[in-house]
Design an enzyme around this catalytic site. Structure first.
Site, PDB file in Angstrom:
ATOM      1  N   CYS A  93      66.799  43.320  18.612  1.00  0.00           N
ATOM      2  CA  CYS A  93      67.130  44.027  17.464  1.00  0.00           C
ATOM      3  C   CYS A  93      68.041  43.150  16.512  1.00  0.00           C
ATOM      4  O   CYS A  93      68.494  42.077  16.813  1.00  0.00           O
ATOM      5  CB  CYS A  93      68.140  45.209  17.811  1.00  0.00           C
ATOM      6  SG  CYS A  93      67.090  46.313  18.793  1.00  0.00           S
ATOM      7  N   GLY A 141      63.194  43.440  14.454  1.00  0.00           N
ATOM      8  CA  GLY A 141      62.810  44.734  14.935  1.00  0.00           C
ATOM      9  C   GLY A 141      62.471  45.574  14.054  1.00  0.00           C
ATOM     10  O   GLY A 141      63.050  45.670  12.818  1.00  0.00           O
ATOM     11  N   ASN A 172      72.622  45.147  19.790  1.00  0.00           N
ATOM     12  CA  ASN A 172      71.393  44.160  20.124  1.00  0.00           C
ATOM     13  C   ASN A 172      71.662  43.580  21.439  1.00  0.00           C
ATOM     14  O   ASN A 172      72.319  43.005  21.968  1.00  0.00           O
ATOM     15  CB  ASN A 172      71.212  42.715  19.123  1.00  0.00           C
ATOM     16  CG  ASN A 172      70.370  41.924  19.728  1.00  0.00           C
ATOM     17  OD1 ASN A 172      70.592  40.729  19.425  1.00  0.00           O
ATOM     18  ND2 ASN A 172      69.044  42.302  20.328  1.00  0.00           N
ATOM     19  N   GLY A 173      70.509  44.119  22.225  1.00  0.00           N
ATOM     20  CA  GLY A 173      70.596  43.486  23.603  1.00  0.00           C
ATOM     21  C   GLY A 173      69.981  44.766  24.607  1.00  0.00           C
ATOM     22  O   GLY A 173      69.482  45.656  24.211  1.00  0.00           O
ATOM     23  N   TYR A 210      61.052  32.024  19.677  1.00  0.00           N
ATOM     24  CA  TYR A 210      60.313  32.942  18.824  1.00  0.00           C
ATOM     25  C   TYR A 210      60.922  33.666  17.959  1.00  0.00           C
ATOM     26  O   TYR A 210      60.612  34.104  16.973  1.00  0.00           O
ATOM     27  CB  TYR A 210      59.492  33.771  19.956  1.00  0.00           C
ATOM     28  CG  TYR A 210      59.039  35.013  19.266  1.00  0.00           C
ATOM     29  CD1 TYR A 210      57.752  35.027  18.411  1.00  0.00           C
ATOM     30  CD2 TYR A 210      59.604  36.223  19.548  1.00  0.00           C
ATOM     31  CE1 TYR A 210      57.384  35.930  17.809  1.00  0.00           C
ATOM     32  CE2 TYR A 210      58.748  37.464  19.029  1.00  0.00           C
ATOM     33  CZ  TYR A 210      57.720  37.358  18.136  1.00  0.00           C
ATOM     34  OH  TYR A 210      57.224  38.467  17.431  1.00  0.00           O
ATOM     35  N   THR A 239      55.233  31.640  13.719  1.00  0.00           N
ATOM     36  CA  THR A 239      56.412  30.849  14.319  1.00  0.00           C
ATOM     37  C   THR A 239      55.993  29.714  14.765  1.00  0.00           C
ATOM     38  O   THR A 239      57.032  28.804  14.941  1.00  0.00           O
ATOM     39  CB  THR A 239      56.963  31.999  15.529  1.00  0.00           C
ATOM     40  OG1 THR A 239      57.177  32.998  14.947  1.00  0.00           O
ATOM     41  CG2 THR A 239      58.041  31.511  16.172  1.00  0.00           C
ATOM     42  N   ASP A 286      50.729  27.384  19.702  1.00  0.00           N
ATOM     43  CA  ASP A 286      51.318  28.577  19.672  1.00  0.00           C
ATOM     44  C   ASP A 286      53.027  28.181  20.067  1.00  0.00           C
ATOM     45  O   ASP A 286      53.024  27.288  20.806  1.00  0.00           O
ATOM     46  CB  ASP A 286      50.934  29.826  20.247  1.00  0.00           C
ATOM     47  CG  ASP A 286      51.075  31.128  19.302  1.00  0.00           C
ATOM     48  OD1 ASP A 286      52.294  31.175  18.613  1.00  0.00           O
ATOM     49  OD2 ASP A 286      50.625  32.202  19.683  1.00  0.00           O
ATOM     50  N   ASP A 287      54.111  29.166  19.724  1.00  0.00           N
ATOM     51  CA  ASP A 287      55.357  28.753  20.127  1.00  0.00           C
ATOM     52  C   ASP A 287      55.454  29.420  21.497  1.00  0.00           C
ATOM     53  O   ASP A 287      56.095  28.604  22.527  1.00  0.00           O
ATOM     54  CB  ASP A 287      56.345  29.664  19.202  1.00  0.00           C
ATOM     55  CG  ASP A 287      55.878  31.050  19.106  1.00  0.00           C
ATOM     56  OD1 ASP A 287      55.229  31.234  18.338  1.00  0.00           O
ATOM     57  OD2 ASP A 287      56.474  32.129  20.058  1.00  0.00           O
TER      58      ASP A 287
HETATM   59  O1  LIG Z   1      50.955  36.035  24.246  1.00  0.00           O
HETATM   60  P1  LIG Z   1      51.172  37.005  23.442  1.00  0.00           P
HETATM   61  O2  LIG Z   1      51.725  38.397  24.183  1.00  0.00           O
HETATM   62  O3  LIG Z   1      50.337  37.477  22.447  1.00  0.00           O
HETATM   63  O4  LIG Z   1      52.589  36.677  22.639  1.00  0.00           O
HETATM   64  C1  LIG Z   1      52.986  35.597  21.902  1.00  0.00           C
HETATM   65  C2  LIG Z   1      52.693  35.519  20.540  1.00  0.00           C
HETATM   66  O5  LIG Z   1      53.141  36.485  19.828  1.00  0.00           O
HETATM   67  C3  LIG Z   1      54.058  36.091  18.767  1.00  0.00           C
HETATM   68  O6  LIG Z   1      53.719  36.161  17.501  1.00  0.00           O
HETATM   69  P2  LIG Z   1      53.791  37.184  16.515  1.00  0.00           P
HETATM   70  O7  LIG Z   1      52.556  37.449  15.903  1.00  0.00           O
HETATM   71  O8  LIG Z   1      54.757  38.432  17.249  1.00  0.00           O
HETATM   72  O9  LIG Z   1      54.788  36.686  15.217  1.00  0.00           O
HETATM   73  P3  LIG Z   1      54.766  35.556  14.387  1.00  0.00           P
HETATM   74  O10 LIG Z   1      54.040  35.867  13.336  1.00  0.00           O
HETATM   75  O11 LIG Z   1      56.226  35.298  14.217  1.00  0.00           O
HETATM   76  O12 LIG Z   1      54.016  34.297  15.390  1.00  0.00           O
HETATM   77  C4  LIG Z   1      54.071  34.609  19.128  1.00  0.00           C
HETATM   78  O13 LIG Z   1      54.514  33.641  18.157  1.00  0.00           O
HETATM   79  C5  LIG Z   1      52.894  34.309  19.881  1.00  0.00           C
HETATM   80  O14 LIG Z   1      52.057  33.972  18.661  1.00  0.00           O
HETATM   81  N1  LIG Z   2      65.978  44.768  21.446  1.00  0.00           N
HETATM   82  C1  LIG Z   2      67.296  45.302  21.350  1.00  0.00           C
HETATM   83  O1  LIG Z   2      68.018  44.584  20.896  1.00  0.00           O
HETATM   84  C2  LIG Z   2      67.220  46.698  21.958  1.00  0.00           C
HETATM   85  C3  LIG Z   2      68.540  47.445  21.807  1.00  0.00           C
HETATM   86  C4  LIG Z   2      68.468  48.789  22.672  1.00  0.00           C
HETATM   87  N2  LIG Z   2      68.494  48.330  24.089  1.00  0.00           N
HETATM   88  C5  LIG Z   2      67.682  49.866  22.462  1.00  0.00           C
HETATM   89  O2  LIG Z   2      66.541  49.820  22.972  1.00  0.00           O
HETATM   90  O3  LIG Z   2      67.454  50.311  21.138  1.00  0.00           O
HETATM   91 MG   LIG Z   3      52.776  33.986  16.920  1.00  0.00          MG
END
Ligand SMILES: O=P(O)(O)OC[C@H]1O[C@H](OP(=O)(O)OP(=O)(O)O)[C@H](O)[C@@H]1O
Ligand SMILES: NC(=O)CC[C@H](N)C(=O)O
Ligand SMILES: [Mg+2]
Length: 489
Positions: free
Chosen positions: A2, A28, A101-102, A255, A301, A363-364
Site C-alpha cells: 500500500c 495499491g 502499509n505492510g 518492482y 518496470t 522483465d524485472d
Molecule cells: O510473473 P508475474 O506474476 O506476471 O509478475 C511479474 C510481472 O508483474 C509486474 O508487472 P505489472 O504489470 O504489475 O506492472 P508494471 O507495468 O509496473 O511492470 C512485474 O513488472 C512483472 O512484469
Molecule cells: N499491502 C499492504 O500494505 C496491505 C496493508 C494491509 N495488510 C491490508 O491488507 O490492507
Molecule cells: Mg511488469
C-alpha cells in the site's frame, strides 16, 4: 504494497494528501482513503477504486483539518471489501485514525489478545484494524497525552506486533504519528517544507510524494523509530525499540517503488540500472558468443534494467511492446483470472521489432509467470526467430508475508522447479535469472548503503522468524483458489 502519507500543515491538508496519493497509486489500486482532524472531529472518506474514483469535490470539501493521513490499498489480509479500505478509525482514546502499509504475521493471536485482554472488538478481518487497536490500547494505558506517551505506545506496538509495518496515524486534538517496524521492512520517508516562515512536515511511503508536494526529503524513518508532529508543526522523534540496521524489502527496488523515488537513501532508478548492468555481465559470461539482435523491455518496470543490459551487451534497445496506459499494474490485481486477461489488454507487440530477430525480453521479475508466458508467445506470434527471457531478479520461490500478496508457494512459477523447468513452461529458448548476491549488490550500490535485506521471497529467510504452521494457514486463507472459493460462496 500500500501507499501511505501523513501531513501536518498550517492550513487544510486534504488537497495535498490527495495529490500525494495519486503518485503513490502504483502501490495499491484497490481502495483509497483520507482522514483529517479538525476541532472535535476526525473526518474519514474512503472507498474501493483508484484515488480519482474515490474522491470528488463534495467529499474533498468535507475533509477539513491542518493534519491528516491518506492510504491507497493493495490487500494482503482480510477481504478487498470497502469496509477494509483505510484509514481505520477508533473512537477511544481521544479519536484515532490509522493507515498501514505492510502485513502482520501474528494477527490471529493479537486479535484474540485485543478482545480478551484489551476488551476491544476488531470488526473486520484486516490486520491493520488489529494494529490500530493495539496502538489505541497502548496509548490508553499511558498518562496524559504527550509526544512521550505516544512514543511509549509505539514501544508497546513494537513489543506486540510481528511483521512488516509502516504506519501513519492522526490523534484528534494532538497531531500526526508515524512509525516503522523494527526491521525497517516497509519504507517510510520524512520531509519538511516551510510556508510563510512556518514548518510543515510530511511522511510518505516514497519520496516521490514529497517531491511533487514541494517537501525536502530529510531522511528515512529509522527501524523502530517513532515520529510525532504536533498540530502546531513541532517535530519530535525518538527510537521506540532497540536500534538496529534496516533490512528493507528488496522487492520494493525490484518492482514496487517508482524509479524516481529514493528509499533508504538509495535511488530506485540507479538500483534498477545496476541490476541491468550485472545481468548483462552475467549474460556475457555465460554466452560470450550470444546471438541476441535486440533487447526489448516488458513495460513498465523493467525499462531501466533492460536499457542497461542492452548497453552492457552492446546491442540495440527497442520498445517492442506498447502499453495501454489505461490498464493498471497486473501483478497487484486481486485474482489470477483478472491478472491473466489484463496482460493481453495491456501489452501489444510492434511486429517490426520482432520479425526474424533473436530477441532478449527483459522483465524485472517473474512471479506467477502470468506476464512472461503470454509475452513470449506474443513475441513468437510477432515473428521473432528466437525468444530469450531475462529476469532482473532471481527466481521467486517463497511466499512473501510482509505486505506483498504472494502467500502461496505453489502459485509461484519457480517454486519446486528448476530453471530449465521454468524455461520449458514459459516456452522461451533461454531463460536467465539474476543471482541474488548481484541483486543485493545492485541495490546497496557502490557505497554499500544497505547492509542486509529482507530477500525472503528469493531465499526463504524471514527476518522476523515465522511460527510453525503459519505458511499453511495463510495458504489456506489467501491463495487464489481460497479467494475464488470465498467469492463463490
Ligand atoms: O510473473 P508475474 O506474476 O506476471 O509478475 C511479474 C510481472 O508483474 C509486474 O508487472 P505489472 O504489470 O504489475 O506492472 P508494471 O507495468 O509496473 O511492470 C512485474 O513488472 C512483472 O512484469
Ligand atoms: N499491502 C499492504 O500494505 C496491505 C496493508 C494491509 N495488510 C491490508 O491488507 O490492507
Ligand atoms: Mg511488469
Amino acid at each position: 504494497m500500500c501507499g501511505i502519507i501523513g501531513i501536518v500543515g498550517q492550513s487544510d491538508v486534504a488537497g495535498q494528501l490527495y495529490d500525494g496519493l495519486t503518485v503513490l497509486q502504483h502501490r495499491g489500486q484497490d481502495a483509497a482513503g483520507i482522514a483529517t482532524a479538525a476541532g472535535s472531529k476526525i473526518r474519514v472518506h474512503k472507498g474501493n477504486g483508484l484515488v480519482s474514483d474515490v474522491f470528488d469535490e463534495a467529499s474533498m470539501q468535507l475533509l477539513h483539518g491542518n493534519f491528516g493521513i491518506g492510504h491507497c490499498r493493495y490487500p494482503t489480509a482480510g477481504s478487498a471489501g470497502c469496509d477494509e479500505a483505510q484509514p481505520f478509525y477508533v473512537n477511544s482514546p481521544y479519536g484515532i485514525a490509522l493507515a498501514h502499509n505492510g502485513n502482520l504475521i501474528n494477527t490471529d493471536a493479537l486479535r484474540r489478545e485485543v478482545f480478551e485482554q484489551d476488551k476491544r472488538n476488531v470488526n473486520t478481518e484486516s490486520d491493520s484494524e488489529v494494529l490500530l487497536n493495539v496502538f489505541a490500547h497502548e496509548l490508553d494505558t499511558q498518562g496524559e497525552l504527550s509526544p512521550e506517551s505516544v512514543f511509549k505506545a509505539i514501544e508497546g506496538v513494537h513489543r506486540r506486533c510481528v511483521g512488516g509495518y509502516a504506519v501513519t496515524a492522526v490523534v484528534l486534538g494532538f497531531g500526526m504519528v508515524a512509525f516503522r517496524d523494527t526491521h525497517g521492512i516497509r519504507p517510510l520517508v520524512l520531509g519538511k517544507r516551510v510556508r510563510d516562515g512556518r514548518d510543515e512536515y510530511a511522511v510518505a511511503s516514497e519520496s516521490v510524494a514529497l517531491d511533487i508536494l514541494g517537501y525536502e526529503r530529510l531522511r528515512d524513518v529509522r527501524p523502530g523509530e517513532g515520529i510525532v508532529v504536533t498540530a502546531d508543526g513541532t517535530l519530535h522523534a525518538r527510537a521506540c525499540a532497540e536500534e538496529r540496521a534496516a533490512t528493507p524489502c528488496i522487492f520494493e527496488y525490484v518492482y514496487f517503488a517508482r524509479p524516481d523515488s529514493m528509499m533508504d537513501d538509495v535511488s530506485v532508478h540507479k538500483a534498477r540500472m545496476r541490476m541491468g548492468q550485472k545481468l548483462g555481465e552475467k549474460i556475457l559470461r555465460l554466452r560470450p558468443d550470444h546471438d541476441i539482435d535486440v533487447v526489448i523491455p516488458i513495460p513498465d518496470t523493467s525499462r531501466d534494467a533492460a536499457l542497461e543490459i542492452a548497453n552492457t551487451l552492446g546491442v540495440k534497445y527497442r520498445e517492442g511492446f506498447i502499453k495501454n496506459r489505461y490498464v493498471g499494474r497486473t501483478f497487484i490485481m486481486p485474482g489470477q483470472g483478472e491478472r491473466a486477461k489484463s496482460v493481453r489488454r495491456k501489452l501489444n507487440a510492434i511486429p517490426l521489432e520482432f520479425r526474424n530477430r533473436n530477441v532478449l525480453l527483459v522483465d524485472d521479475s517473474i512471479v506467477r509467470g502470468t506476464t512472461s508466458q503470454q509475452i513470449v508467445q506474443m513475441a513468437r506470434d510477432a515473428g521473432a526467430r528466437k525468444v530469450y527471457l531475462a529476469s532482473a531478479a532471481p527466481p521467486v520461490r517463497h511466499p512473501n508475508i510482509y505486505g506483498i500478496d504472494m502467500p502461496s508457494a505453489d502459485e509461484l512459477v519457480a517454486h519446486g522447479r528448476t530453471d530449465d523447468d521454468v524455461q520449458a513452461l514459459l516456452g522461451c529458448d533461454w531463460l536467465i535469472y539474476q543471482d541474488l548476491a548481484d541483486l543485493e549488490e545492485a541495490v546497496s550500490g557502490p557505497k554499500h548503503r544497505i547492509g542486509a535485506f529482507d530477500s525472503s521471497c528469493f531465499n526463504g529467510e524471514y527476518v522476523t522468524g515465522v511460527e510453525p504452521g503459519y505458511f499453511e494457514r495463510i495458504r489456506q486463507a489467501r491463495s487464489d483458489s481460497a479467494k475464488q472459493a470465498r467469492r463463490t460462496i
